[in-house]
Design a protein around this motif. Structure first.
Motif, PDB file in Angstrom:
ATOM      1  N   MET A 288      48.711  72.838  30.167  1.00  0.00           N
ATOM      2  CA  MET A 288      49.951  71.900  29.834  1.00  0.00           C
ATOM      3  C   MET A 288      50.909  71.741  30.822  1.00  0.00           C
ATOM      4  N   ALA A 289      50.934  72.615  31.928  1.00  0.00           N
ATOM      5  CA  ALA A 289      51.552  72.116  33.063  1.00  0.00           C
ATOM      6  C   ALA A 289      50.977  71.144  33.988  1.00  0.00           C
ATOM      7  N   TYR A 290      49.794  71.040  33.748  1.00  0.00           N
ATOM      8  CA  TYR A 290      48.919  70.002  34.557  1.00  0.00           C
ATOM      9  C   TYR A 290      49.199  68.888  33.749  1.00  0.00           C
ATOM     10  N   ALA A 291      49.287  68.760  32.581  1.00  0.00           N
ATOM     11  CA  ALA A 291      49.445  67.406  31.784  1.00  0.00           C
ATOM     12  C   ALA A 291      50.935  67.037  31.759  1.00  0.00           C
ATOM     13  N   PHE A 292      51.823  67.984  31.984  1.00  0.00           N
ATOM     14  CA  PHE A 292      53.197  67.324  32.447  1.00  0.00           C
ATOM     15  C   PHE A 292      53.346  66.740  33.639  1.00  0.00           C
ATOM     16  N   LEU A 293      52.396  67.207  34.761  1.00  0.00           N
ATOM     17  CA  LEU A 293      52.414  66.700  35.817  1.00  0.00           C
ATOM     18  C   LEU A 293      51.842  65.244  35.808  1.00  0.00           C
ATOM     19  N   MET A 294      50.701  65.184  35.128  1.00  0.00           N
ATOM     20  CA  MET A 294      50.149  63.698  34.966  1.00  0.00           C
ATOM     21  C   MET A 294      50.883  62.885  34.171  1.00  0.00           C
ATOM     22  N   SER A 295      51.798  63.368  33.229  1.00  0.00           N
ATOM     23  CA  SER A 295      52.607  62.480  32.415  1.00  0.00           C
ATOM     24  C   SER A 295      53.762  62.059  33.227  1.00  0.00           C
ATOM     25  N   GLU A 296      53.886  62.540  34.472  1.00  0.00           N
ATOM     26  CA  GLU A 296      54.815  62.037  35.245  1.00  0.00           C
ATOM     27  C   GLU A 296      54.503  60.518  35.744  1.00  0.00           C
ATOM     28  N   ALA A 297      53.332  60.523  35.755  1.00  0.00           N
ATOM     29  CA  ALA A 297      52.659  59.154  36.337  1.00  0.00           C
ATOM     30  C   ALA A 297      52.500  58.121  35.086  1.00  0.00           C
ATOM     31  N   TYR A 298      51.661  58.770  33.966  1.00  0.00           N
ATOM     32  CA  TYR A 298      51.255  57.936  32.774  1.00  0.00           C
ATOM     33  C   TYR A 298      52.176  57.833  31.759  1.00  0.00           C
ATOM     34  N   GLY A 299      53.300  58.812  31.953  1.00  0.00           N
ATOM     35  CA  GLY A 299      54.346  58.779  30.597  1.00  0.00           C
ATOM     36  C   GLY A 299      55.539  58.884  31.011  1.00  0.00           C
ATOM     37  N   GLY A 300      56.487  59.663  30.525  1.00  0.00           N
ATOM     38  CA  GLY A 300      57.885  59.588  30.796  1.00  0.00           C
ATOM     39  C   GLY A 300      58.497  60.851  31.058  1.00  0.00           C
ATOM     40  N   ILE A 301      57.806  61.989  31.684  1.00  0.00           N
ATOM     41  CA  ILE A 301      58.195  63.376  31.961  1.00  0.00           C
ATOM     42  C   ILE A 301      58.719  63.350  33.484  1.00  0.00           C
ATOM     43  N   THR A 302      59.777  63.847  33.742  1.00  0.00           N
ATOM     44  CA  THR A 302      60.273  64.045  34.967  1.00  0.00           C
ATOM     45  C   THR A 302      59.674  65.181  35.765  1.00  0.00           C
ATOM     46  N   LYS A 303      59.610  64.952  37.109  1.00  0.00           N
ATOM     47  CA  LYS A 303      59.188  66.118  38.125  1.00  0.00           C
ATOM     48  C   LYS A 303      59.832  67.306  38.029  1.00  0.00           C
ATOM     49  N   GLU A 304      61.162  67.167  37.663  1.00  0.00           N
ATOM     50  CA  GLU A 304      62.142  68.207  37.331  1.00  0.00           C
ATOM     51  C   GLU A 304      61.767  68.928  36.124  1.00  0.00           C
ATOM     52  N   PHE A 305      61.298  68.487  35.162  1.00  0.00           N
ATOM     53  CA  PHE A 305      60.937  69.100  33.931  1.00  0.00           C
ATOM     54  C   PHE A 305      59.566  69.807  34.413  1.00  0.00           C
ATOM     55  N   THR A 306      58.566  69.342  34.841  1.00  0.00           N
ATOM     56  CA  THR A 306      57.253  69.754  35.040  1.00  0.00           C
ATOM     57  C   THR A 306      57.617  71.159  35.826  1.00  0.00           C
ATOM     58  N   ASN A 307      58.453  71.093  36.949  1.00  0.00           N
ATOM     59  CA  ASN A 307      58.525  71.976  37.814  1.00  0.00           C
ATOM     60  C   ASN A 307      59.272  73.305  37.083  1.00  0.00           C
ATOM     61  N   ARG A 308      60.382  72.742  36.321  1.00  0.00           N
ATOM     62  CA  ARG A 308      61.057  73.760  35.315  1.00  0.00           C
ATOM     63  C   ARG A 308      60.134  74.595  34.373  1.00  0.00           C
ATOM     64  N   PHE A 309      58.988  73.830  33.949  1.00  0.00           N
ATOM     65  CA  PHE A 309      58.128  74.363  32.920  1.00  0.00           C
ATOM     66  C   PHE A 309      57.190  75.400  33.698  1.00  0.00           C
ATOM     67  N   ILE A 310      56.824  75.012  35.056  1.00  0.00           N
ATOM     68  CA  ILE A 310      55.886  75.962  35.814  1.00  0.00           C
ATOM     69  C   ILE A 310      56.607  77.199  36.188  1.00  0.00           C
ATOM     70  N   ARG A 311      58.061  77.140  36.470  1.00  0.00           N
ATOM     71  CA  ARG A 311      58.555  78.405  36.596  1.00  0.00           C
ATOM     72  C   ARG A 311      58.785  79.140  35.516  1.00  0.00           C
ATOM     73  N   PHE A 312      58.981  78.511  34.275  1.00  0.00           N
ATOM     74  CA  PHE A 312      59.246  79.212  32.944  1.00  0.00           C
ATOM     75  C   PHE A 312      58.187  80.023  32.845  1.00  0.00           C
ATOM     76  N   ALA A 313      56.890  79.312  33.009  1.00  0.00           N
ATOM     77  CA  ALA A 313      55.460  79.893  32.714  1.00  0.00           C
ATOM     78  C   ALA A 313      55.261  81.019  33.442  1.00  0.00           C
ATOM     79  N   ASN A 314      55.579  80.833  34.659  1.00  0.00           N
ATOM     80  CA  ASN A 314      55.484  82.012  35.641  1.00  0.00           C
ATOM     81  C   ASN A 314      56.293  83.110  35.520  1.00  0.00           C
ATOM     82  N   HIS A 315      57.455  83.131  35.155  1.00  0.00           N
ATOM     83  CA  HIS A 315      58.441  84.103  34.949  1.00  0.00           C
ATOM     84  C   HIS A 315      57.861  84.702  33.550  1.00  0.00           C
TER      85      HIS A 315
END
Lengths: 366, 366
Positions: B272-299
């Protein structure tokens, strides 16, 4: 070219019989094959050695690329190992959910290919290209399966083909035993549907092989019986059971001797004779008819005497695993008269008594 | 007790969650179980060791006899060997087409049991009695399958259960890692359906385990998302693909490490984190959101760093075998925004570039 349409609740598809049936790859089936990202032929070794060139040529003429996977001929192919090696073949060749399979071979090849198609990535379409007379039965109706050591067709799915293409000149290379096996299912279709047709098949005390001109029409007539029943009862909750006439004991005989040693049609012929004998008591068949049927079958080369030394008990074990068994009773398809089948629960003790009578009857008649 | 109904074209069935859910064996499911000639429980070893007594007691209270077959716990059970040993068990115990199965265990046990039910004598009914949070996802929707060495869930069927019975107090014995795995699918259901719900799940930087009171309602909310999609698209020709958000890379990660070593939910979280990162280019997800998701998942304990040393190539090999692959392109579920998924074909080269970015991003963020 002759054809009919099989209609079920979920789908409908054509059955085509004729000399130039593979030309349909370039016409009626062109879109289906072009829309698939890959086309796989699962061919049984016997059919492949004689006739695969015809199928390949027709596909090439239609500009359709394909991959070929050769399977052992006959019932031996329907194993767990072959099932999974077919799936591995598809995975290694990068087949996807947009791919399609063609079953090129006898009924066993169609059963296995159909079950692989039913389960590859949870289901892809397939075409039946049967190469035997026996497969006029199994290629239509969507029953797919493999065998278990415990019994025949125990693991499988209902998965209707996208089309059935019969090229009857392939039958010219069939060994006589294979022709005999196939004719048993044709005779069955006559028995459960039409007294006159049955009598016409039994009339000739030499086995009726039919001419190449007559055979397609006869097979289509058999398929129509099956198609009508499948249209009403795709999942065998009711009348579809009638198609199992002769199969309860037949499957047990086939399994007892080891799949392939007494062929499917040979086993069914023995099973039908047993069902006639049972129908003397439970239905409206005369002793004279049963005896005539036994003599006809024997004269036509079916190995009726094969069961003379077989005890009832091991056959019972196989029959208990029959899919028609319900709560421990054995269920048989019997006949009020030719063309009028019904199902009947019969106790195991009564089955055993009938079996002893059956063995005596065969000893007397053949 | 909370419940909802899943409706597909072919059938409809109830999903029930609550403390006394197994009491339904004596009420709502009594007829179904009484009408079966045999009842088989396929239980995974982990669930059986803690909780099988609860299921057995409820069946005994409802006066329903049963046979138990214990399977290995976890993804390891979904092998060809286990598939056929389940069938042999049923044949040897004289199960018929009138029998029924109960899957008691995690998602893997449900997947295997469902596929056995789909194919035993061409199909018998089954009930899902999931014992893990992860199975809130897999128990609903009728996808059944086993794994091949070449990939996960490659051989299977669509076979809807006759009912799904969730007893949430079974979750109290789940290891934290198993809870984490299950929550990933709940988070996925939020992501593809509802921005506010997603934000509420990500709000707590400690992992949200929910109280025993809150969990059933949350799971039911996730199931409702799935049930609505399955009702529209049972066989995954369209929108059902959205449920695979995070699963294209997720399945590849899971297969790469060997099924079970990085759990399904853990792999999906990485996907899902990878799909968020891809959605930065192909969709409407921000880099900030992807990074927050990665930190959330790690935590929350998901092993995001597990892929830091994994090359793209072996993952690509697994992704090529993904069931969503169409004519050689990789197909991903991406997001216009939270709650607004879409599918996108992405070239392998672009996937590789995104993967390198993804590895760098994880290094930066966690």
């Amino acid at each position: 070219m002759e054809q009919l349409t099989v209609k079920t609740k979920s789908t409908s598809y054509g059955v085509h019989i004729g000399e130039k049936v593979y030309d349909l790859f370039a016409t009626e089936y062109k879109d289906l094959l072009d829309n698939a990202d890959k086309v796989g032929i699962f061919a049984d070794a016997a059919a492949a050695s004689y006739h695969l060139g015809k199928l390949e040529q027709a596909l090439k003429k239609a500009a359709i690329p394909f991959e070929v996977h050769v399977l052992p001929a006959g019932e031996d192919c329907k194993t767990a190992d072959n099932f999974f090696s077919c799936h591995s073949f598809l995975l290694q060749k990068n087949f996807t959910r947009q791919s399609i399979l063609l079953a090129f071979g006898g009924g066993a090849c169609g059963d296995l290919t159909g079950f692989v198609a039913a389960t590859y990535m949870r289901g892809i379409p397939f075409l039946q290209c049967p190469t035997t007379i026996l497969a006029h039965d199994s290629a239509v109706g969507g029953k797919t399966a493999i065998n278990m050591p415990e019994g025949k067709n125990m693991v499988g799915s209902f998965h209707q083909p996208a089309g059935v293409l019969f090229q009857p000149d392939l039958f010219t290379t069939l060994p006589k035993r294979e022709v005999r096996s196939g004719m048993a299912e044709l005779i069955k279709h006559a028995i459960i549907s039409d007294a006159d047709w049955t009598e016409s098949l039994l009339l000739n005390s030499d086995f009726p092989y039919f001419s190449a001109e007559e055979l397609p029409a006869e097979l289509l007539r058999g398929i129509r019986v099956k198609a009508d029943i499948v249209a009403q009862d795709e999942f065998e909750h009711g009348n579809r059971k009638f198609l199992n006439f002769g199969h309860t004991l037949g499957h047990a005989v086939e399994a007892y001797f080891g799949f392939g040693k007494v062929s499917h049609g040979e086993s069914v012929m023995i099973g039908m004779a047993y069902a006639f004998l049972m129908s003397e008591a439970y239905g409206g068949i005369t002793k004279e008819f049963t005896n005539r049927f036994i003599r006809f079958a024997n004269h036509a080369g079916y190995p009726m005497r094969a069961i003379l030394d077989v005890e009832f008990k091991p056959l019972l074990e196989f029959m208990r695993k029959d899919k028609k068994v319900s709560s421990g009773d054995l269920v048989f398809v019997l006949l009020h008269s030719l063309g009028n089948p019904f199902t009947e629960k019969v106790s195991e003790i009564q089955c055993e008594q009938s079996y002893h009578d059956f063995v005596s009857r065969i000893k007397e008649e053949v």
